[in-house]
Design a protein around this motif. Structure first.
Motif, PDB file in Angstrom:
ATOM      1  N   SER A 102       0.599  -1.210  -0.097  1.00 45.06           N
ATOM      2  CA  SER A 102       0.039  -0.044   0.046  1.00 45.06           C
ATOM      3  C   SER A 102       0.783   1.275   0.034  1.00 45.06           C
ATOM      4  O   SER A 102       2.117   1.103   0.149  1.00 45.06           O
ATOM      5  CB  SER A 102      -0.906   0.015   1.373  1.00 45.06           C
ATOM      6  OG  SER A 102      -1.502  -0.984   1.492  1.00 45.06           O
ATOM      7  N   ILE A 162      -4.846  11.030  12.203  1.00 48.74           N
ATOM      8  CA  ILE A 162      -4.843   9.819  11.740  1.00 48.74           C
ATOM      9  C   ILE A 162      -6.202   9.174  10.884  1.00 48.74           C
ATOM     10  O   ILE A 162      -6.577   8.162  10.995  1.00 48.74           O
ATOM     11  CB  ILE A 162      -4.498   8.570  12.726  1.00 48.74           C
ATOM     12  CG1 ILE A 162      -5.146   9.068  14.133  1.00 48.74           C
ATOM     13  CG2 ILE A 162      -2.974   8.704  12.999  1.00 48.74           C
ATOM     14  CD1 ILE A 162      -5.086   8.035  15.323  1.00 48.74           C
ATOM     15  N   GLY A 239      -7.030  -0.151  11.435  1.00 48.16           N
ATOM     16  CA  GLY A 239      -7.569   1.085  12.058  1.00 48.16           C
ATOM     17  C   GLY A 239      -8.460   0.631  13.456  1.00 48.16           C
ATOM     18  O   GLY A 239      -8.866   1.640  14.179  1.00 48.16           O
ATOM     19  N   TYR A 319      -0.127  13.466  18.807  1.00 50.14           N
ATOM     20  CA  TYR A 319      -1.633  13.295  18.590  1.00 50.14           C
ATOM     21  C   TYR A 319      -2.477  13.585  20.158  1.00 50.14           C
ATOM     22  O   TYR A 319      -3.521  13.147  20.154  1.00 50.14           O
ATOM     23  CB  TYR A 319      -1.916  11.680  18.425  1.00 50.14           C
ATOM     24  CG  TYR A 319      -1.016  11.133  17.088  1.00 50.14           C
ATOM     25  CD1 TYR A 319      -1.097  11.607  15.845  1.00 50.14           C
ATOM     26  CD2 TYR A 319      -0.117  10.309  17.363  1.00 50.14           C
ATOM     27  CE1 TYR A 319      -0.385  11.091  14.837  1.00 50.14           C
ATOM     28  CE2 TYR A 319       0.804   9.628  16.617  1.00 50.14           C
ATOM     29  CZ  TYR A 319       0.476  10.198  15.227  1.00 50.14           C
ATOM     30  OH  TYR A 319       1.105   9.206  14.298  1.00 50.14           O
ATOM     31  N   MET A 380       8.372   4.836  15.496  1.00 46.44           N
ATOM     32  CA  MET A 380       8.478   6.342  15.267  1.00 46.44           C
ATOM     33  C   MET A 380       9.559   7.045  16.123  1.00 46.44           C
ATOM     34  O   MET A 380       9.495   8.577  15.833  1.00 46.44           O
ATOM     35  CB  MET A 380       7.078   6.688  15.630  1.00 46.44           C
ATOM     36  CG  MET A 380       6.126   6.550  14.697  1.00 46.44           C
ATOM     37  SD  MET A 380       4.298   7.082  14.954  1.00 46.44           S
ATOM     38  CE  MET A 380       4.417   8.805  14.448  1.00 46.44           C
TER      39      MET A 380
HETATM   40  N1  LLP Z   1      -3.431  -0.272   6.243  1.00 43.36           N
HETATM   41  C1  LLP Z   1      -3.049   1.030   6.005  1.00 43.36           C
HETATM   42  C2  LLP Z   1      -3.283   1.307   4.356  1.00 43.36           C
HETATM   43  C3  LLP Z   1      -2.509   2.121   6.608  1.00 43.36           C
HETATM   44  O1  LLP Z   1      -2.063   3.059   6.325  1.00 43.36           O
HETATM   45  C4  LLP Z   1      -2.551   1.842   8.210  1.00 43.36           C
HETATM   46  C5  LLP Z   1      -2.091   2.606   9.237  1.00 43.36           C
HETATM   47  C6  LLP Z   1      -2.833   0.601   8.643  1.00 43.36           C
HETATM   48  C7  LLP Z   1      -3.325  -0.524   7.851  1.00 43.36           C
HETATM   49  C8  LLP Z   1      -2.942   0.022   9.849  1.00 43.36           C
HETATM   50  O2  LLP Z   1      -3.826   0.866  10.682  1.00 43.36           O
HETATM   51  P1  LLP Z   1      -3.909   0.404  12.346  1.00 43.36           P
HETATM   52  O3  LLP Z   1      -4.650  -1.037  12.572  1.00 43.36           O
HETATM   53  O4  LLP Z   1      -2.509   0.136  13.059  1.00 43.36           O
HETATM   54  O5  LLP Z   1      -4.586   1.313  13.082  1.00 43.36           O
HETATM   55  N2  LLP Z   1       1.037   6.543  13.885  1.00 43.36           N
HETATM   56  C9  LLP Z   1      -0.284   6.755  14.560  1.00 43.36           C
HETATM   57  C10 LLP Z   1      -1.006   5.751  13.419  1.00 43.36           C
HETATM   58  C11 LLP Z   1      -0.661   5.933  11.891  1.00 43.36           C
HETATM   59  C12 LLP Z   1      -1.467   4.873  11.058  1.00 43.36           C
HETATM   60  C13 LLP Z   1      -1.462   4.860   9.773  1.00 43.36           C
HETATM   61  N3  LLP Z   1      -1.669   3.767   8.829  1.00 43.36           N
HETATM   62  C14 LLP Z   1      -0.737   6.607  15.885  1.00 43.36           C
HETATM   63  O6  LLP Z   1       0.463   6.588  16.552  1.00 43.36           O
HETATM   64  O7  LLP Z   1      -1.811   6.562  16.123  1.00 43.36           O
END
Ligand code: LLP
Length: 422
Positions: A102, A162, A239, A319, A380
């Motif tokens: 992605s 986010i 997410g 955040y 990060m």
């Molecule tokens: N798929 C794609 C295309 C994504 O961009 C992301 C996360 C995920 C899956 C996984 O998302 P998750 O299940 O982890 O929510 N640094 C930020 C979060 C950034 C998320 C970016 N994309 C934080 O610390 O809250």
């Protein structure tokens, strides 16, 4: 499951006292629980049973090779957003045929390397990327399966930084332009548009944004099929929110309820499904340990200065994120709580891990545990203020191992070059 609990007055990771890791490995240090990683994965995988579905772990959340390996060993694939992450996934034992690529701005060289490695699916996010990918596929004599990431314009009701599925966000192709994009893809000889992908944001706490998006995508799949496209896969992204604040009423949905909703909304669609969880698999499986350097009482509040800082965990600063923070030594029952700022030694007012937080008394030398730091923590981090990257430790029962050693100052300095003419 919580692998980090007080036992006999000391917080443990599984059976290992965190104070012991702090003493032996030093602080700051990230500590992960293998049992928690596995339990999180199993909860997701179990709820998927009976669905034609795959799980691609979003490696960006925590890309330590040992963590990726823990999931790969259980059958997870990987969702990657760079060639660096591809290298990590492959090195950790994920088959290329189980990797989805992605990302909003993939370079030609990255697409080429991904195709050469045999990555299973590219999630394309723009018409320009369709052109580049087609040219690369052609030069390699290949026809590649693609999904197009569609932006469904749904509010995921999470932090602005986010949120990814609104029209104003840079991600995906506007759902209103999606049919044109698929027609464009189908006109390319070396592309086979077979999937529709979405990812609407992160730390999402309610099912509704997902339900709304899936309904929109379902409608789109019907239209695309009418247009003659053979749509076989639906990639629903990640997410899924986790609990960051134990003593609050903010509760995310259970994965089982999410999957029930997915079953309902995708019934009869005839698409294989794919999920890309990151945070929900690793977030609560990790903590960051810091040691109190000194306590500075003020008239307004008390500052507790610890050796972990915003460069080690940027989430509170970036955040306004809440992470529960507790001493590794269990406070006495009924200990008086005082408004405290837990801050690092970095020269920025934004360098804090908690502000105005009711905390029990802390003293120099105490170890504090920053909870729910397994996702978007170590990955990060930076070396700001010339602070070396901190180590990561994996606990399994009563044993543990350093899975990334502390960066040395010599290594850090050796990365720079001073020109001879200077
Ligand atoms: N798929 C794609 C295309 C994504 O961009 C992301 C996360 C995920 C899956 C996984 O998302 P998750 O299940 O982890 O929510 N640094 C930020 C979060 C950034 C998320 C970016 N994309 C934080 O610390 O809250």
């Amino acid at each position: 499951m919580d692998s980090f609990v007080y036992q006999g007055g000391e917080m443990v990771a599984e059976s290992v006292p965190l104070a012991r890791i702090a003493r032996d490995v030093g602080t700051p240090v990230y500590v992960y629980s293998l049992a928690a990683l596995r339990a999180n994965y199993q909860a997701f995988a179990t709820s998927m049973r009976g669905l034609d579905a795959e799980l691609h772990y979003a490696v960006k959340a925590n890309s330590n090779l040992a963590v990726i390996r823990a999931f790969a060993a259980q059958g997870a694939g990987a969702d990657i957003v760079s060639i660096g992450e591809m290298r990590r996934a492959l090195a950790a034992g994920v088959a290329a045929s189980n990797i989805v690529f992605s990302g909003v701005g993939k370079k030609e060289v990255e697409l080429r390397q991904a195709l050469e490695a045999g990555v299973r699916q590219i999630n394309v996010e723009s018409s320009a990327e369709l052109d580049t990918l087609d040219a690369v596929a052609k030069s390699l004599g290949r026809v590649v399966d693609i999904a197009i990431r569609v932006n469904p314009d749904v509010d995921a009701k999470t932090h602005a930084k986010i949120t990814t599925g609104r029209k104003g966000n840079k991600f995906g192709i506007d759902i209103d332009l999606a049919r044109d994009a698929y027609a464009h893809a189908a006109s390319k000889k070396n592309l086979r548009p077979i999937g529709v992908a979405m990812h609407i944001g992160s730390q999402i706490l309610s099912l509704e944004p997902y339900r709304d998006s899936i309904r929109k995508l379902r409608g789109l799949v019907g239209e695309l099929r009418t247009d003659g496209h053979d749509i076989q896969r639906l990639d629903l992204g990640g997410g899924y929110g986790i609990v960051y604040r134990d003593q609050s009423n903010e509760r995310p949905f259970a994965v089982g309820d999410y999957m029930e909703m997915v079953r309902e909304e995708t019934a009869g669609l005839g698409c294989a499904l794919s999920f890309e969880p990151g945070r929900s698999l690793v977030g609560n499986a990790g903590v960051l340990l810091g040691e109190v350097i000194l306590v500075k009482p003020g008239t307004a509040r008390t500052f507790v200065i610890i050796d972990a800082a915003m460069n080690d965990l940027i989430r509170p600063t970036l955040y306004e994120a809440w992470h529960d923070i507790v001493p590794s030594h269990e406070p006495a029952a009924g200990a008086t709580l005082a408004a405290t700022d837990i801050v690092g030694p970095i020269c920025e007012s934004g360098d804090y891990l908690a502000q105005n937080r009711p905390m029990p008394p802390l003293a120099a030398g105490d170890v504090v545990v920053v909870k729910s730091a397994g996702a978007y923590g170590a990955v990060m981090s930076s070396t700001y203020n010339t602070r070396p990257l901190v180590p990561e430790v994996l606990v399994d029962g009563d044993r543990y191992e350093v899975i990334r050693p502390r960066q040395s100052l010599d290594d850090l300095l050796a990365a720079d070059r001073v020109p001879e003419w200077l």
